[in-house]
Motif scaffolding. Sequence first.
Motif, mmCIF file in Angstrom:
data_model
loop_
_atom_site.group_PDB
_atom_site.id
_atom_site.type_symbol
_atom_site.label_atom_id
_atom_site.label_comp_id
_atom_site.label_asym_id
_atom_site.label_seq_id
_atom_site.Cartn_x
_atom_site.Cartn_y
_atom_site.Cartn_z
ATOM 1 N N SER A 85 1.018 -1.239 -0.018
ATOM 2 C CA SER A 85 -0.017 -0.005 0.028
ATOM 3 C C SER A 85 0.736 1.127 -0.124
ATOM 4 C CB SER A 85 -0.806 0.062 1.186
ATOM 5 O OG SER A 85 -1.574 1.102 1.507
ATOM 6 N N LEU A 86 0.745 2.176 -0.908
ATOM 7 C CA LEU A 86 1.500 3.333 -0.854
ATOM 8 C C LEU A 86 1.202 4.223 0.133
ATOM 9 C CD1 LEU A 86 0.855 4.158 -4.893
ATOM 10 C CD2 LEU A 86 2.567 2.823 -3.563
ATOM 11 N N VAL A 87 -0.005 3.987 1.042
ATOM 12 C CA VAL A 87 -0.336 5.212 2.155
ATOM 13 C C VAL A 87 0.269 4.426 3.237
ATOM 14 C CG1 VAL A 87 -2.109 5.933 3.314
ATOM 15 C CG2 VAL A 87 -2.369 6.000 0.733
ATOM 16 N N SER A 88 -0.286 3.341 3.646
ATOM 17 C CA SER A 88 0.156 2.672 4.969
ATOM 18 C C SER A 88 1.443 1.856 4.966
ATOM 19 C CB SER A 88 -0.930 1.609 5.250
ATOM 20 O OG SER A 88 -1.042 0.585 4.479
ATOM 21 N N GLY A 89 2.096 1.319 3.699
ATOM 22 C CA GLY A 89 3.119 0.571 3.874
ATOM 23 C C GLY A 89 3.158 -0.807 4.008
ATOM 24 N N VAL A 268 -12.916 2.277 -1.658
ATOM 25 C CA VAL A 268 -13.161 3.576 -1.542
ATOM 26 C C VAL A 268 -12.321 4.634 -1.174
ATOM 27 C CG1 VAL A 268 -15.120 5.343 -0.727
ATOM 28 C CG2 VAL A 268 -15.835 3.256 -1.702
ATOM 29 N N HIS A 269 -11.630 4.193 -0.009
ATOM 30 C CA HIS A 269 -10.693 4.945 0.779
ATOM 31 C C HIS A 269 -9.360 4.916 -0.033
ATOM 32 C CE1 HIS A 269 -12.244 6.164 4.684
ATOM 33 N NE2 HIS A 269 -12.963 5.020 4.584
ATOM 34 N N ALA A 270 -9.197 3.709 -0.907
ATOM 35 C CA ALA A 270 -7.932 3.579 -1.756
ATOM 36 C C ALA A 270 -8.164 4.520 -2.942
ATOM 37 C CB ALA A 270 -8.008 2.233 -2.071
ATOM 38 N N ILE A 271 -9.275 4.700 -3.470
ATOM 39 C CA ILE A 271 -9.538 5.575 -4.561
ATOM 40 C C ILE A 271 -9.327 7.102 -4.252
ATOM 41 C CG2 ILE A 271 -11.422 6.697 -6.196
ATOM 42 C CD1 ILE A 271 -12.531 3.431 -6.379
ATOM 43 N N VAL A 272 -9.848 7.547 -3.105
ATOM 44 C CA VAL A 272 -9.901 8.763 -2.434
ATOM 45 C C VAL A 272 -8.177 8.900 -2.375
ATOM 46 C CG1 VAL A 272 -10.042 10.347 -0.651
ATOM 47 C CG2 VAL A 272 -12.139 8.841 -1.444
ATOM 48 N N ALA A 273 -7.458 8.076 -1.780
ATOM 49 C CA ALA A 273 -6.140 8.434 -1.640
ATOM 50 C C ALA A 273 -5.070 8.179 -2.782
ATOM 51 C CB ALA A 273 -5.675 7.457 -0.441
ATOM 52 N N MET A 278 -3.592 -0.772 -3.687
ATOM 53 C CA MET A 278 -4.753 -1.203 -3.034
ATOM 54 C C MET A 278 -6.099 -0.965 -3.898
ATOM 55 S SD MET A 278 -4.585 -2.282 0.072
ATOM 56 C CE MET A 278 -6.488 -1.944 0.452
ATOM 57 N N ILE A 279 -6.115 -0.326 -4.916
ATOM 58 C CA ILE A 279 -7.267 -0.327 -5.847
ATOM 59 C C ILE A 279 -7.232 -1.590 -6.596
ATOM 60 C CG2 ILE A 279 -8.341 0.955 -7.871
ATOM 61 C CD1 ILE A 279 -7.178 3.611 -6.453
ATOM 62 N N GLN A 280 -5.980 -1.781 -7.231
ATOM 63 C CA GLN A 280 -5.943 -2.745 -8.256
ATOM 64 C C GLN A 280 -6.035 -4.366 -7.355
ATOM 65 O OE1 GLN A 280 -1.821 -1.952 -9.862
ATOM 66 N NE2 GLN A 280 -2.795 -1.746 -11.621
ATOM 67 N N GLY A 281 -5.556 -4.177 -6.245
ATOM 68 C CA GLY A 281 -5.768 -5.523 -5.258
ATOM 69 C C GLY A 281 -7.139 -5.822 -4.960
ATOM 70 N N THR A 282 -7.852 -4.690 -4.487
ATOM 71 C CA THR A 282 -9.204 -4.940 -4.112
ATOM 72 C C THR A 282 -10.124 -5.175 -5.244
ATOM 73 O OG1 THR A 282 -9.256 -2.473 -4.029
ATOM 74 C CG2 THR A 282 -9.164 -3.744 -1.963
ATOM 75 N N ALA A 283 -9.916 -4.300 -6.329
ATOM 76 C CA ALA A 283 -10.625 -4.758 -7.541
ATOM 77 C C ALA A 283 -10.490 -6.210 -8.187
ATOM 78 C CB ALA A 283 -10.294 -3.649 -8.547
#
Length: 311
Positions: A85-89, A268-273, A278-283
């Motif tokens: 994750s680019l945000v949480s690491g 949703v949170h991954a898209i906002v950030a 995370m977006i690719q993984g969750t999708a």
Amino acid sequence: MIRLVSYRVLQAGLVAVMVGALTFIMVRSLPGDMAFRIAAGRYGYDLVDGAAAEQVRRELGLDRPAIAAFADWLWSMARFDLGVSLVSGVPVVVEIRHQLGHSVELAVVAILLSMVLGPPIGVLAAIRPGGLFDRLVFVATVGLRSLPQFVIGLLLIYGLSVHAGLLPAAGHGGARFTVLPALTLALGLAAVSSRIARDATITVMASPYYRFGLTKGLPPGETFRRHGVRNIAVPVITYLGVQLVYLIEGVVVVETLFAWPGIGHALVHAIVARDVPMIQGTALVMGLMFVVLNGLVDLVCHLIDPRRRAA
């Protein structure tokens, strides 16, 4: 059976590549500075500035060509590595493993609720087609299927939580917190399955084999159990596979509405950030869930319908 499993495995591979490519293109096409949004997700909007955004850009290689970044993602996918994750690491797999359990729990309860509500009501409506109960069920199902899920969810929150005080409006922590989000998903699914069960019941009850069962002296209940239940179940379960799209897309809306800590909420949170891994993984996981659930539907139909085994 082997052909069925092979087809689903091939479909899962195609879904993985297409979902990854589409999410990558859509995230890269969003307006605004991706590095700034990621830095804001890490440090907060009050503390982020141009220097922090530039540092994130260099650290994550966001200034590289898009083709090179996508090629890296494909190579990682080939090694079953969803990245970090680019945000949480935190590794994406760890994040998704934590959230997926909550989403699966919600989806399973919603499907069970829909199967308890929808098919029995459809069978009862088919006993007297065109009668008062059949018409009331028709109006209710059309209304439920026409309403967006967030509207159904808001109505349930107002009626059962705010007005009656019976259930919590949002959150996660026990069975009481599961009722409203699961019911929001289940009502839409039950609306369609009840109509499928109703039509299938009418068709089965008018069939020659069903009438022959009554003619040879079987009681109506025994005739329905022997010749009706399995034949009605096949179209209901088959159509459940089509409705899984409604379930998957509903998970995103319902989890956000009820603050349910599942994979849709995380998306949703991954898209906002702008957290691309995370977006690719969750999708990707949601797409594979659709494939797996459809495979289970095919397997159940294969087991209960002897005609499919002979084909």
